[in-house]
Scaffold this motif. Structure first.
Motif: not given
Length: 762
Positions: A723, A375-377, A442-444, A379-380
């Motif tokens: 996580k 998910r972080r990848r 939990h996203s930057e 989100q970016k």
């Protein structure tokens, strides 16, 4: 003179497909009914539709090895089969009788081996990929096969044999792979895609990389084809089928520890992310401004759609053909019979609805990718593709006023009551909200939900946040932020405040705002939302006296938890809202009556009380003696009562993602208490029990033992899940090492230690 030849009979079996294979080996197949086995006639001879069904099967069988059969002949017979098994919506007694007859026809066709013969026809002359076929299948053949796909799908929907047919097709890997071949043509795409979706739902999760040349196939799909293909992607990247037990975390942990377990969802998500065009297409479709019917003077969404349906039906009735369309005009899924027994024709009125449905599928897949291991990848990637400003424009275009001022039957969908809020656009709205929720979690990159002026406001608040000041606000990429004066977050807040309590969307609005706040506590973001009246609105709705669903209750309490955690200003606002004894009692009773739904709010209040008393001593007296919420949670007996409830609500056998947070809240209470004094008084209280409203003692060995079993599960569950560990640490400001140490202390087997639960079991 030679004796007369005996009439040739095939073997006495109950399956025409078996005899078909035998006839292919001997060079002779069915050409007339006299060749059908006597056993079949005896078994099905009295059944209505036998003659027509056998006629269809004999024609299909002849096509497999007869040079005289043409695709057009099979196409016509396939239409007959489609009519035999088409279970149209029924309202009258005659239509119920027809439906039962169609069920029997489907059962008969399957029992006579028709499915196997259709599979053999479909498997003819097909290769992967499209450009490797030297002589492409003709338009006529593709049209024929598209109707055969639709016939199989009709049979799969029947109660009599549908489930078994779907399972049999799902077990045939070669046939499934063949279906991917037919995704290349407009004549077969929609039907093949729908059939694939049915097949995949009746087998273990497909590993996408095992399909030959699948990367090429996916890369070539554009427009509506790609969006429709997302129906298949959704089945392969969803985690619904990963675990045998869909609810119990204990059972899921056990399965994960088993030999050979592979999370196929994660494999498929990673595979899709490696195809460069996939995420870009999903983002483009999610942000696309689709046509939606809008008429002057009609404010409600349903009113506009009902008017559009009336207009479209009137136009289509004037354009009905006298006979079937030309081959070149055939598009599977859009070319349909306009009525029972009517010619097949393109139905233009389906185009806008189809486009909306396809977009729902694409946005759904994007949401699934934002939820997964990568998910972080993701989100970016989507933030750099300007997903958020695009969705902000889409959100602006939505009509949130579902019901207009009129209340006639024309203003709602058939079969729905006057208060129903369903409409064709509800699904896409919910999927868009799911994507926003997953993007923020939990996203930057969550501050892309703001405009530049709103970000400047948040930065000014952050400068005065003290211990709760966050870093990185100056690094937000302003090129990817929302445009204008009002960002997506503020737009959602404004719509939430106008929605009725029972709105379909209230749950998702609360979930999105909650997700935006989740993670490391951000005082500046809390105050940004407090200034826009979110807290007053949520508390007011909770106390308005209307009956609320579990989902609305939980999402409202969860949002309050994130909005108020460690924020003294929020507690002061809540104190003003709960200004009377009656309101305080009502709020307390609501909180205590729905512990599972309110436990995150209880946890937030516990954390805040100890934070103010220990780390912000200037608010200690206010917390202990002035503020109603804080002083109530600060009372030892109230804490013990909550502890009893939280550890008694579940066991290791029924613990799930929905109630595991209750266990974490109990741990938070003990960790906070242990910082200032000791857990011993709490454990003693658990052992001694307490009186319920019925004067029964609640507690004792059973509760202590259950708590210990839950903590043993906790150690197994969380110590292997990075996580969740990270999320717990960020949301509570308690290092995970403290969580681990507290659990180890409580489950210590040394019964001589009063800090161990074993001590109270002896």
């Amino acid at each position: 003179m030679e004796p007369p030849r005996k009439r040739r009979r095939f073997s006495s079996v109950n399956n025409v497909a078996v005899d078909t294979i035998r006839s292919q080996l001997t060079g002779s197949g069915y050409t007339r009914y006299s060749q059908v086995t006597e056993s079949l006639l005896e078994k099905y001879g009295d059944e209505e539709g036998l003659q027509t069904t056998l006629d269809v099967i004999v024609c299909f069988e002849g096509y497999l090895h007869s040079p005289h059969s043409t695709p057009h002949t099979i196409y016509q017979k396939a239409k007959e089969l489609f009519q035999l098994v088409s279970c149209f919506e029924r309202r009258t007694t005659d239509e119920v009788i027809r439906f039962e007859r169609e069920e029997e026809n489907a059962r008969l066709f399957s029992a006579l081996g028709g499915i196997d013969i259709v599979k053999s026809i479909i498997m003819l002359e097909s290769l992967l990929p499209k450009d490797s076929v030297h002589r492409q299948e003709s338009e006529e053949k593709l049209r024929m096969k598209a109707v055969l796909f639709q016939c199989i799908m009709r049979i799969i929907t029947t109660d009599s044999v549908g489930e078994q047919v779907a399972r049999d097709l799902a077990a045939d890997d070669e046939f499934m792979i063949q279906m991917f071949y037919y995704l290349q043509y407009k004549q077969t795409f929609l039907s093949a895609c729908s059939l694939l979706e049915d097949i995949l739902q009746n087998r273990p999760v497909l590993i996408l990389s095992t399909i030959p040349r699948i990367t090429e196939i996916i890369s070539r799909l554009e427009g509506d084809k790609f969006m429709n293909f997302c129906r298949i992607l959704a089945v392969t990247v969803s985690d619904l089928d990963v675990y045998d037990n869909k609810i119990s975390l204990f059972a899921q942990n056990k399965q994960k520890r088993g030999e050979g377990f592979v999370n196929i969802r994660d494999l498929n998500q990673e595979f899709l992310l490696q195809i460069p065009s996939v995420i870009k297409k999903l983002v483009d479709f999610a942000c696309k401004q689709d046509y939606s019917p809008r008429y002057t003077g009609l404010n409600g969404e349903v009113e506009n759609w009902m008017q559009w349906i009336d207009d479209s039906n009137s136009d289509d009735l004037l354009d009905l053909p006298d006979s079937d369309v030309d081959v070149s005009e055939f598009i599977s899924g859009v070319t349909q019979p306009t009525d029972i027994g009517a010619p097949w024709a393109l139905q233009p009125a389906m185009s806008i609805v189809n486009s909306l449905v396809y977009k729902v599928e694409a946005v759904h897949v994007l949401g699934l990718l934002l939820l997964g291991k990568h998910r972080r990848r993701t989100q970016k990637m989507v933030s750099e593709m300007k997903l958020i400003p695009g969705l902000s424009a889409v959100f602006e275009n939505f009509v949130w006023k579902v019901r207009g001022n009129r209340t006639g039957a024309h203003d709602r969908l058939a079969g729905h009551n006057p208060s129903c809020q369903c409409s064709p656009e509800v699904a896409i709205k919910i999927q868009v909200m799911r994507v926003i929720h997953s993007f923020c979690d939990h996203s930057e990159y969550k501050h892309l939900m703001l405009t530049r002026s709103e970000l400047a406001e948040v930065q000014r608040i952050n400068e005065k946040a003290g211990l709760l000041q966050i870093q990185g606000l100056d690094q937000v990429d302003k090129n990817n932020m929302c445009k204008g004066k009002v960002g997506l977050l503020a737009k959602i807040v404004e719509v939430l405040k106008k929605e009725p309590t029972d709105s379909t969307f209230c749950f998702w609005f609360c979930r999105v705002i909650d997700s935006y706040l989740r993670g490391t506590t951000s005082f500046c973001d809390q105050v940004f939302l407090l200034r826009r009246g979110v807290l007053q609105h949520i508390v007011g709705k909770l106390l308005d006296g209307e009956q609320k669903t579990k989902e609305i209750l939980q999402s409202s309490f969860d949002l309050l938890a994130e909005l108020m955690k460690f924020n003294i200003e929020a507690f002061k606002i809540a104190e003003d809202v709960l200004r009377t004894t009656e309101l305080r009692k009502k709020f307390r009773e609501l909180t205590n009556s729905y512990i599972v739904d309110s436990n995150m709010f209880i946890r937030s209040t516990i954390l805040s009380y100890f934070f103010f008393c220990n780390e912000q001593p200037e608010y200690a007296d206010y917390s202990k003696n002035v503020n109603y919420m804080l002083s109530y949670i600060g009372d030892f007996q109230h804490q013990v009562n909550y502890l009893h409830e939280l550890v008694s609500l579940t066991t290791v056998h029924n613990i799930s993602q929905a109630n595991v947070s209750c266990l974490n809240t109990a741990l938070v209470l003990l960790m906070c208490a242990n910082k200032t004094s000791s857990v011993v008084p709490y454990l003693q209280a658990l052992r001694e029990g307490r009186l319920t409203c019925n004067n029964e003692v609640m507690g004792g060995h059973l509760v202590i033992n259950n708590f210990r079993e839950l903590l043993v599960f906790w150690a197994d569950h969380y110590l292997s899940r990075d996580k969740d560990c990270s999320a717990l640490e960020k949301s509570t400001r308690i290092p995970f090492s403290e969580w681990k140490r507290t659990v180890e202390m409580l489950i210590d087997e040394d019964s001589s230690k009063p800090t161990s639960l074993s001590h109270y079991l002896t």
